[in-house]
Design a protein around this motif. Structure first.
Motif, PDB file in Angstrom:
ATOM      1  N   TYR A   1       0.842  -1.205   0.000  1.00 25.22           N
ATOM      2  CA  TYR A   1       0.000   0.000   0.000  1.00 25.22           C
ATOM      3  C   TYR A   1       0.878   1.257   0.000  1.00 25.22           C
ATOM      4  O   TYR A   1       0.623   2.212  -0.739  1.00 25.22           O
ATOM      5  CB  TYR A   1      -0.902  -0.015   1.229  1.00 25.22           C
ATOM      6  N   ALA A   2       1.941   1.239   0.805  1.00 22.41           N
ATOM      7  CA  ALA A   2       2.850   2.390   0.855  1.00 22.41           C
ATOM      8  C   ALA A   2       3.548   2.593  -0.484  1.00 22.41           C
ATOM      9  O   ALA A   2       3.651   3.726  -0.987  1.00 22.41           O
ATOM     10  CB  ALA A   2       3.879   2.193   1.962  1.00 22.41           C
ATOM     11  N   ILE A   3       4.013   1.503  -1.083  1.00 25.93           N
ATOM     12  CA  ILE A   3       4.702   1.600  -2.373  1.00 25.93           C
ATOM     13  C   ILE A   3       3.737   2.048  -3.466  1.00 25.93           C
ATOM     14  O   ILE A   3       4.112   2.763  -4.404  1.00 25.93           O
ATOM     15  CB  ILE A   3       5.369   0.251  -2.712  1.00 25.93           C
ATOM     16  N   GLY A   4       2.458   1.657  -3.350  1.00 31.44           N
ATOM     17  CA  GLY A   4       1.454   2.086  -4.323  1.00 31.44           C
ATOM     18  C   GLY A   4       1.282   3.595  -4.361  1.00 31.44           C
ATOM     19  O   GLY A   4       0.848   4.158  -5.375  1.00 31.44           O
ATOM     20  N   HIS A   5       1.606   4.271  -3.257  1.00 33.38           N
ATOM     21  CA  HIS A   5       1.501   5.724  -3.183  1.00 33.38           C
ATOM     22  C   HIS A   5       2.822   6.418  -3.512  1.00 33.38           C
ATOM     23  O   HIS A   5       2.874   7.661  -3.583  1.00 33.38           O
ATOM     24  CB  HIS A   5       1.054   6.160  -1.780  1.00 33.38           C
ATOM     25  N   ALA A   6       3.897   5.648  -3.655  1.00 36.37           N
ATOM     26  CA  ALA A   6       5.217   6.248  -3.898  1.00 36.37           C
ATOM     27  C   ALA A   6       5.292   6.845  -5.303  1.00 36.37           C
ATOM     28  O   ALA A   6       4.781   6.270  -6.266  1.00 36.37           O
ATOM     29  CB  ALA A   6       6.305   5.190  -3.714  1.00 36.37           C
ATOM     30  N   LYS A   7       5.924   7.981  -5.402  1.00 32.19           N
ATOM     31  CA  LYS A   7       6.117   8.648  -6.693  1.00 32.19           C
ATOM     32  C   LYS A   7       7.602   8.577  -7.046  1.00 32.19           C
ATOM     33  O   LYS A   7       8.401   9.433  -6.664  1.00 32.19           O
ATOM     34  CB  LYS A   7       5.657  10.109  -6.616  1.00 32.19           C
TER      35      LYS A   7
ATOM     36  N   SER B   1      10.651   6.992 -10.158  1.00 37.14           N
ATOM     37  CA  SER B   1      10.842   6.571 -11.546  1.00 37.14           C
ATOM     38  C   SER B   1      10.898   5.055 -11.676  1.00 37.14           C
ATOM     39  O   SER B   1      10.870   4.513 -12.777  1.00 37.14           O
ATOM     40  CB  SER B   1      12.132   7.186 -12.096  1.00 37.14           C
ATOM     41  N   ILE B   2      10.986   4.365 -10.534  1.00 38.11           N
ATOM     42  CA  ILE B   2      11.037   2.898 -10.536  1.00 38.11           C
ATOM     43  C   ILE B   2       9.613   2.350 -10.500  1.00 38.11           C
ATOM     44  O   ILE B   2       8.785   2.815  -9.705  1.00 38.11           O
ATOM     45  CB  ILE B   2      11.827   2.372  -9.317  1.00 38.11           C
ATOM     46  N   ALA B   3       9.317   1.378 -11.346  1.00 37.80           N
ATOM     47  CA  ALA B   3       7.992   0.762 -11.363  1.00 37.80           C
ATOM     48  C   ALA B   3       7.663   0.207  -9.983  1.00 37.80           C
ATOM     49  O   ALA B   3       8.540  -0.332  -9.292  1.00 37.80           O
ATOM     50  CB  ALA B   3       7.946  -0.350 -12.406  1.00 37.80           C
ATOM     51  N   SER B   4       6.400   0.318  -9.579  1.00 29.55           N
ATOM     52  CA  SER B   4       5.999  -0.080  -8.224  1.00 29.55           C
ATOM     53  C   SER B   4       6.340  -1.536  -7.927  1.00 29.55           C
ATOM     54  O   SER B   4       6.784  -1.860  -6.827  1.00 29.55           O
ATOM     55  CB  SER B   4       4.491   0.154  -8.044  1.00 29.55           C
ATOM     56  N   TRP B   5       6.140  -2.408  -8.907  1.00 28.15           N
ATOM     57  CA  TRP B   5       6.402  -3.833  -8.640  1.00 28.15           C
ATOM     58  C   TRP B   5       7.893  -4.084  -8.466  1.00 28.15           C
ATOM     59  O   TRP B   5       8.292  -4.949  -7.678  1.00 28.15           O
ATOM     60  CB  TRP B   5       5.816  -4.710  -9.741  1.00 28.15           C
ATOM     61  N   ARG B   6       8.744  -3.335  -9.166  1.00 28.13           N
ATOM     62  CA  ARG B   6      10.194  -3.485  -8.990  1.00 28.13           C
ATOM     63  C   ARG B   6      10.623  -2.956  -7.613  1.00 28.13           C
ATOM     64  O   ARG B   6      11.450  -3.564  -6.924  1.00 28.13           O
ATOM     65  CB  ARG B   6      10.946  -2.738 -10.092  1.00 28.13           C
ATOM     66  N   LEU B   7      10.044  -1.834  -7.220  1.00 31.83           N
ATOM     67  CA  LEU B   7      10.350  -1.262  -5.910  1.00 31.83           C
ATOM     68  C   LEU B   7       9.924  -2.207  -4.789  1.00 31.83           C
ATOM     69  O   LEU B   7      10.595  -2.324  -3.758  1.00 31.83           O
ATOM     70  CB  LEU B   7       9.644   0.086  -5.763  1.00 31.83           C
TER      71      LEU B   7
END
Length: 467
Positions: free
Chosen positions: A169-175, A177-183
């Motif tokens: 959920y936290a990563i879903g809100h992150a802005k 340049s790295i794709a969320s799934w990679r992060l």
């Protein structure tokens, strides 16, 4: 020396104090290992929700194979890792496997196609293969038979979905340049790697090597588990005996049946919840209660066996009935958006499938004597776990999304099989105990000599099984 020092006359209060001390040192490491390894297995579901399937160009059943191929690596590495558990310091070996699979998690963030994903998932499976068998072996090394079911429940109730849900959920809100799934892979892999290194440094390999214990505490720690009958030498005849024992195959088939829901739900959990009509971010949060349900059902199923004799098989069978019923309900409730709450409730109750895990795992631990036989049976149990998780993702056909009829039908059939096998195991053990009672002469207690020798349960007429 122990007799000279008077250590053999330790009190119950000293034993209880030592048990608490052992719990605080051993259980956090076992729990952390199983929780983080579970995270690295189930995270592909949320990664898929965040775009992994599109970015790596997965089509058809390729995503299901990304889920299944992990367990092919697990399968290939299962028996070699069981042999290594005999030869290497168990805690250090376990920590090294953690360093291995956490490193692979980091590398998953770099993949761009199905081949890369499958290759890394295969290697990750090889690294994780010794994990559960090693945790079970460590439990036997530190805890008595009576204490084992609760401790297995504690370290196996991973709450991984809570951790994954919050991070996702936290990563879903992150802005970034790295794709969320990679992060997602980068963050979770880093946490796992740091934990595994700490485990290598601070986790003791045995009671005698526990630097956190005094000499007297080491003596008490070994003395209090003298009836576990573990032994140390690898003996091929015990391998043969394990394969000839009907209990091995009954528990093997049971673990296949009970783990099919595990494999299917772990791989497709986010897709299932999303199909009820929830948004991507809400889906990551709504997956969190599943870990709590798993934990409560696992711990709850062990409670009766602490107070009532021979209730393990009964508790395991009752827990299997709940996902059995849910597999029927979730197919019948319309998925038109008007029944989100009912579908979600049924989905949550699926996770009672984890309830039998600790009590069922405690059965071969308690009913097998002889170190090599015990390790062989444990390896068979985790081979069953592996096969079930290969089968399960393939029962969820992408062409059937979002209803996944064949997936729910397979859960129904395998849970029926699990209940039947637990009933057969309980009946068979009671019959075998009665036959041993009839042949018994003299004391019913296992002698000190038998306890110290590396003999199997077949070689001990006084040995009695639990169910």
């Amino acid at each position: 020396m122990a007799f000279e020092q008077g250590w053999n006359n330790y009190s119950d209060a000293e034993a209880r104090k030592l048990l608490r001390k052992i719990d605080w040192r051993i259980i956090p490491f076992l729990w952390g290992y199983t929780a983080l390894s579970a995270v690295d297995k189930i995270i592909i579901s949320n990664a898929a929700l965040y775009g992994m399937k599109n970015d790596t160009h997965l089509v058809g059943q390729e995503y299901s194979w990304v889920g299944s191929i992990f367990y092919f690596g697990y399968l290939i590495s299962e028996f070699p890792s069981a042999w290594l558990l005999q030869k290497l310091p168990v805690a250090k070996f376990l920590a090294c496997t953690g360093i291995g699979w956490s490193s692979i998690t980091l590398l998953l963030a770099t993949t761009n196609n199905a081949g890369g994903l499958m290759t890394l998932r295969f290697i990750m499976g090889m690294c994780e293969a010794p994990g559960l068998a090693a945790c079970a072996l460590i439990t036997v090394m530190w805890y008595s038979k009576k204490e084992q079911p609760l401790r297995v429940a504690l370290w196996s109730c991973t709450l991984a979905s809570v951790y994954v849900g919050l991070i996702s959920y936290a990563i879903g809100h992150a802005k970034t340049s790295i794709a969320s799934w990679r992060l997602l892979f980068l963050v979770l892999g880093t946490v796992s790697l740091v934990f595994s290194i700490a485990m290598f440094v601070f986790m003791p390999d045995s009671p005698l090597k526990g630097k956190f214990l005094s000499d007297k505490e080491k003596y008490i720690a070994v003395h209090r588990i003298r009836d576990n009958d573990t032994g140390v030498e690898f003996k091929w005849y015990q391998v043969r005996e394990a394969f000839l024992d009907w209990k091995t195959w009954t528990i093997f088939l049971f673990f296949i049946c009970m783990n099919v829901p595990n494999g299917g739900l772990n791989t497709f959990s986010a897709q299932i919840v999303s199909s009820f009509g929830f948004s991507t971010l809400n889906t990551t949060l709504l997956g969190m209660p599943t870990g709590v349900i798993q934990a409560l059902s696992s711990i709850g199923a062990t409670i009766p066996s602490r107070y009532f004799k021979n209730t393990r098989c009964l508790c395991a069978a009752i827990c299997c009935l709940i996902p059995l019923a849910c597999s029927i309900i979730i197919r019948k409730v319309p998925k038109d958006g008007s029944n989100k709450g009912g579908l979600l409730a049924a989905y949550y109750c699926f996770y009672f499938f984890w309830g039998p895990y600790a009590v069922a795992l405690s059965l071969p631990m308690a009913n097998t004597s002889g170190h090599t036989k015990k390790v062989t049976v444990n390896a068979m149990v985790f081979l069953a776990y592996c096969l079930a998780n290969i089968i399960a993702p393939q029962t969820f056909q992408s062409s059937q999304a979002p209803t996944y009829e064949s997936g729910y039908n397979s859960i129904l059939g395998f849970e029926i099989g699990a209940v039947s096998l637990m009933a057969a195991y309980a009946l068979g053990v009671q019959i075998e105990n009665r036959l041993r009672d009839r042949k018994q002469t003299g004391t019913e207690e296992i002698t000190l000599g038998e306890s110290l020798e590396d003999l199997t349960d077949w070689e001990k007429p006084r040995y009695r099984y639990v169910c």
